[in-house]
Scaffold this motif. Sequence first.
Motif, PDB file in Angstrom:
ATOM      1  N   ILE A  86      65.255  60.048  47.599  1.00  0.00           N
ATOM      2  CA  ILE A  86      65.732  59.954  46.218  1.00  0.00           C
ATOM      3  C   ILE A  86      64.748  60.715  45.348  1.00  0.00           C
ATOM      4  CG2 ILE A  86      64.513  57.794  45.679  1.00  0.00           C
ATOM      5  CD1 ILE A  86      67.026  57.016  44.006  1.00  0.00           C
ATOM      6  N   GLY A  87      65.252  61.328  44.301  1.00  0.00           N
ATOM      7  CA  GLY A  87      64.359  62.081  43.431  1.00  0.00           C
ATOM      8  C   GLY A  87      65.001  62.369  42.105  1.00  0.00           C
ATOM      9  N   GLY A  93      63.406  61.163  37.386  1.00  0.00           N
ATOM     10  CA  GLY A  93      62.293  60.775  38.234  1.00  0.00           C
ATOM     11  C   GLY A  93      61.791  59.385  37.922  1.00  0.00           C
ATOM     12  N   ALA A  96      64.300  56.969  39.293  1.00  0.00           N
ATOM     13  CA  ALA A  96      64.200  56.925  40.750  1.00  0.00           C
ATOM     14  C   ALA A  96      63.103  55.954  41.165  1.00  0.00           C
ATOM     15  CB  ALA A  96      63.929  58.316  41.307  1.00  0.00           C
ATOM     16  N   CYS A  97      61.979  55.989  40.455  1.00  0.00           N
ATOM     17  CA  CYS A  97      60.893  55.042  40.736  1.00  0.00           C
ATOM     18  C   CYS A  97      61.331  53.609  40.440  1.00  0.00           C
ATOM     19  CB  CYS A  97      59.667  55.399  39.895  1.00  0.00           C
ATOM     20  SG  CYS A  97      58.895  56.974  40.299  1.00  0.00           S
ATOM     21  N   LEU A 100      63.648  52.351  43.203  1.00  0.00           N
ATOM     22  CA  LEU A 100      62.907  51.954  44.396  1.00  0.00           C
ATOM     23  C   LEU A 100      62.173  50.637  44.176  1.00  0.00           C
ATOM     24  CD1 LEU A 100      61.444  55.306  45.748  1.00  0.00           C
ATOM     25  CD2 LEU A 100      63.178  53.861  46.814  1.00  0.00           C
ATOM     26  N   LEU A 110      60.345  60.017  48.167  1.00  0.00           N
ATOM     27  CA  LEU A 110      60.587  60.205  46.735  1.00  0.00           C
ATOM     28  C   LEU A 110      60.137  61.600  46.348  1.00  0.00           C
ATOM     29  CD1 LEU A 110      61.125  59.086  43.807  1.00  0.00           C
ATOM     30  CD2 LEU A 110      58.732  58.328  43.822  1.00  0.00           C
ATOM     31  N   TRP A 111      61.021  62.362  45.659  1.00  0.00           N
ATOM     32  CA  TRP A 111      60.699  63.707  45.185  1.00  0.00           C
ATOM     33  C   TRP A 111      60.859  63.749  43.661  1.00  0.00           C
ATOM     34  CZ3 TRP A 111      63.926  67.232  49.000  1.00  0.00           C
ATOM     35  CH2 TRP A 111      63.369  67.151  50.286  1.00  0.00           C
ATOM     36  N   VAL A 196      55.553  60.649  48.731  1.00  0.00           N
ATOM     37  CA  VAL A 196      55.946  61.227  47.446  1.00  0.00           C
ATOM     38  C   VAL A 196      55.538  62.689  47.409  1.00  0.00           C
ATOM     39  CG1 VAL A 196      55.680  61.129  44.937  1.00  0.00           C
ATOM     40  CG2 VAL A 196      55.620  59.011  46.285  1.00  0.00           C
ATOM     41  N   SER A 221      52.286  53.997  46.713  1.00  0.00           N
ATOM     42  CA  SER A 221      52.374  55.012  47.767  1.00  0.00           C
ATOM     43  C   SER A 221      51.003  55.587  48.107  1.00  0.00           C
ATOM     44  CB  SER A 221      53.312  56.140  47.335  1.00  0.00           C
ATOM     45  OG  SER A 221      54.630  55.664  47.171  1.00  0.00           O
TER      46      SER A 221
END
Length: 257
Positions: A86-87, A93, A96-97, A100, A110-111, A196, A221
């Motif tokens: 996911i990114g 972004g 996305a964090c 998660l 994660l990107w 990441v 991470s």
Amino acid sequence: MRVPDAPTRRLLWLPAMGVPAKHYLPFADALAARDIAVGLHEWRGIGSSSLRAGRTHDWGYRELLADIARSEAALDDAVPGATRVIGGHSLGGQLACCHLALQPDAADALWLVASGAPYWRAFPPRVRYTLPPLYRFMAWLARTRGVLPGRRLRFAGNESRGVIADWTRSGLRGRYAAAGVDVDIDAAMARVDVPVRAAWLDDDWLGPPSSLRFLLGKLGSADTAIDGFDAARLGAKADHFAWMRAPDAIAAWLADT
């Protein structure tokens, strides 16, 4: 969606605030050429969404996070068995964090590109002190008008007042929260432990390295790779948006894992 013949990974990509998903098609094509399937999420109220924000149509991060989960499930059905990534770009972004944090088993990596927390203290001094009054103004304007007129302001899209309330709160306080979500998102982010890869851009005042590191510092991470791209490396102006039209260098760096 872009799905190569034999995808080894699949990426759910979350756009920047106010940016329609179609603008990431060159990025999706560049990744698909590297055997990565890409699903482009569309924010509600933006682009091809059937909804539009207004006085009678409002939503916040809670609804956006629920939409992300639905897109993720659809991508899982379309590309089963592939390693899940996911990114996102900018706000994408950040969410996305947050996704998660709420669903830690949702992805294997994660990107991030041109992303970072909006917290005012995480910005360089030349920008830092302009942000709190700007955030307060945008929150007030969205409440007063029922929607943030982003198109007229030349910032983002026409955004719901709930999204702006959640976004400006994180900009002023440095913590993530969503109205109607009872989970301590910041505490949950500290338990996220996936690899990441995060790219920042040399001329991007909206997502400077300090803002990116503040966001990444919320995660647990241990495997984190950060790299910067200047205009020579990117092949385009290295600002918040131009990379979307020249995505090959960033796509190659992300795919090289």
